[in-house]
Design a protein around this motif. Structure first.
Motif, mmCIF file in Angstrom:
data_model
loop_
_atom_site.group_PDB
_atom_site.id
_atom_site.type_symbol
_atom_site.label_atom_id
_atom_site.label_comp_id
_atom_site.label_asym_id
_atom_site.label_seq_id
_atom_site.Cartn_x
_atom_site.Cartn_y
_atom_site.Cartn_z
ATOM 1 N N ARG A 9 2.113 -9.809 -8.696
ATOM 2 C CA ARG A 9 1.752 -8.561 -8.029
ATOM 3 C C ARG A 9 2.447 -8.484 -6.684
ATOM 4 N NH1 ARG A 9 -4.532 -8.141 -9.909
ATOM 5 N NH2 ARG A 9 -4.023 -7.329 -11.955
ATOM 6 N N SER A 10 2.781 -7.264 -6.298
ATOM 7 C CA SER A 10 3.456 -7.069 -5.019
ATOM 8 C C SER A 10 2.498 -6.384 -4.059
ATOM 9 C CB SER A 10 4.701 -6.211 -5.226
ATOM 10 O OG SER A 10 4.350 -5.072 -5.968
ATOM 11 N N CYS A 11 2.616 -6.765 -2.801
ATOM 12 C CA CYS A 11 1.612 -6.350 -1.832
ATOM 13 C C CYS A 11 2.249 -5.973 -0.509
ATOM 14 C CB CYS A 11 0.696 -7.552 -1.634
ATOM 15 S SG CYS A 11 -0.467 -7.335 -0.331
ATOM 16 N N LEU A 28 -3.850 -13.638 0.790
ATOM 17 C CA LEU A 28 -3.113 -13.077 -0.352
ATOM 18 C C LEU A 28 -1.932 -13.963 -0.739
ATOM 19 C CD1 LEU A 28 -3.187 -9.246 0.442
ATOM 20 C CD2 LEU A 28 -4.730 -10.552 -1.008
ATOM 21 N N THR A 33 1.610 -13.763 -4.472
ATOM 22 C CA THR A 33 2.044 -12.363 -4.432
ATOM 23 C C THR A 33 3.375 -12.211 -3.674
ATOM 24 O OG1 THR A 33 -0.293 -11.957 -4.183
ATOM 25 C CG2 THR A 33 1.132 -10.089 -3.838
ATOM 26 N N MET A 35 5.481 -10.188 -1.049
ATOM 27 C CA MET A 35 4.855 -9.477 0.058
ATOM 28 C C MET A 35 5.793 -8.677 0.949
ATOM 29 S SD MET A 35 2.176 -12.362 1.334
ATOM 30 C CE MET A 35 0.719 -11.349 1.323
ATOM 31 N N ASP A 88 1.777 -2.921 -5.843
ATOM 32 C CA ASP A 88 0.491 -2.969 -6.558
ATOM 33 C C ASP A 88 -0.699 -2.967 -5.603
ATOM 34 O OD1 ASP A 88 1.796 -3.398 -9.138
ATOM 35 O OD2 ASP A 88 2.245 -5.408 -8.396
ATOM 36 N N LEU A 89 -0.522 -3.644 -4.463
ATOM 37 C CA LEU A 89 -1.634 -3.836 -3.532
ATOM 38 C C LEU A 89 -1.229 -3.369 -2.137
ATOM 39 C CD1 LEU A 89 -2.322 -7.611 -4.430
ATOM 40 C CD2 LEU A 89 -3.312 -5.628 -5.578
ATOM 41 N N GLU A 229 -9.661 -9.939 0.194
ATOM 42 C CA GLU A 229 -9.214 -10.660 -1.000
ATOM 43 C C GLU A 229 -10.092 -10.279 -2.203
ATOM 44 O OE1 GLU A 229 -9.560 -14.926 -0.809
ATOM 45 O OE2 GLU A 229 -7.997 -15.183 -2.323
ATOM 46 N N MET A 232 -9.376 -6.781 -3.470
ATOM 47 C CA MET A 232 -8.052 -6.730 -4.113
ATOM 48 C C MET A 232 -8.087 -7.369 -5.505
ATOM 49 S SD MET A 232 -5.436 -5.707 -2.131
ATOM 50 C CE MET A 232 -5.145 -5.145 -0.490
#
Ligand code: NAP
Length: 250
Positions: A9-11, A28, A33, A35, A88-89, A229, A232
């Motif tokens: 996942r990308s944040c 995170l 992830t 970032m 995504d986040l 967290e 998420m």
């Protein structure tokens, strides 16, 4: 943490150079992830956070922006999405109090603080939404404050009003997109001893403020980040349009 396509996942953490934002990054980052890390005046502190956490240039991308305009907010999301390939986040943790008493508060001060907190967070979210909706997944978590409950201190009426407006705007947005796979929630932080509080209050005022907290102490940045967290995570899938208060009973 992986998405439905089995990729990381990308944040984007907005305000990653701040005390609470960097605690969110620490949390995170444990989940592997990729970032985007935003800062305003302090890219050096984000770079040293990355070194600390072993986040290399392939995994972490640093962005610098004053989020006082729509262009800066939309630009940050677009740049980040391009660098990470997806988004995504979104964790929104930036902003200043702009301490000033009512006699000194001018129209421009109100505007600055409303832009920075309410307008920036809402705009970041609305620009992150289209690709999240297309992917059928997204998590947006923003930082609010218990300030609206007290209508601010004697030097933060405008800030409390901006955070109150922010909560309403984000809750409305969460309900609008509730059936798209995107969840939008907030964390309402109580008093945490960060540079923002140290510069805005005298030591005596800090002690008085802490004495009013039912648990009898200030919060820790990591305790605020823990709520981020959780919100998420997949465990929070049935929660949207909510705000979790982390304030020691305040
Ligand atoms: N500390 C508390 O007790 C408390 C309680 C409730 C809510 N909050 C909220 O938590 C958030 C962060 O607070 P903190 O205590 O972690 O403060 P902090 O350590 O001072 O961090 C502030 C962050 O906001 C960024 N920032 C400041 N002005 C900006 C602007 N115009 N555009 C974009 N970014 C900007 C800073 O970037 P640079 O450092 O790179 O300039 C930094 O990353 C704020 O929204 C605050 O209202 C704090």
């Amino acid at each position: 943490m992986e998405n439905e396509h089995g990729r990381q996942r990308s944040c984007l953490v907005v305000g990653a150079s701040g005390a609470i934002g960097s605690a969110v990054v620490r949390r995170l980052a444990r989940k592997e992830t990729t970032m985007g890390l935003h800062c305003f005046k302090n890219p050096g502190s984000v770079a040293s956070l990355c070194r600390d956490l072993g986040i290399d240039a392939n995994r972490g991308h640093i962005f610098q922006a004053d989020l006082g305009s729509e262009k800066a907010c939309s630009g940050l999301v677009a740049e980040c999405r391009q660098a990470l390939g997806s988004l995504d986040l979104l964790a929104i943790c930036h902003g200043d109090v702009g301490w000033k008493g009512w006699r000194d508060l001018e129209w421009a001060d109100w505007e600055t603080i409303f832009r920075q907190h309410c307008l920036a967070a809402y705009t970041l979210a609305t620009h992150a939404l289209p690709s999240m909706i297309a992917a059928g997944f997204g998590r947006i978590v923003y930082l609010s404050s218990i300030a609206p409950k007290y209508a601010g201190s004697s030097r933060s009426i405008h800030y409390a009003a901006a955070k109150g407006a922010l909560e309403i705007a984000m809750r409305g947005l969460a309900r609008e997109v509730a059936r798209t796979g995107v969840r939008i929630n907030g964390v309402r932080a109580g008093f945490v001893m960060t540079p923002q509080q140290r510069t805005g209050r005298t030591e005596e005022e800090q002690e008085e403020r802490i004495a009013k907290i039912p648990l009898g102490r200030a919060g820790k940045t990591n305790e605020i980040a823990a709520a981020f967290e959780y919100l998420m995570s997949d465990d929070a899938d049935f929660i949207t349009g909510e705000i979790i208060t982390v304030a020691g009973g305040d």
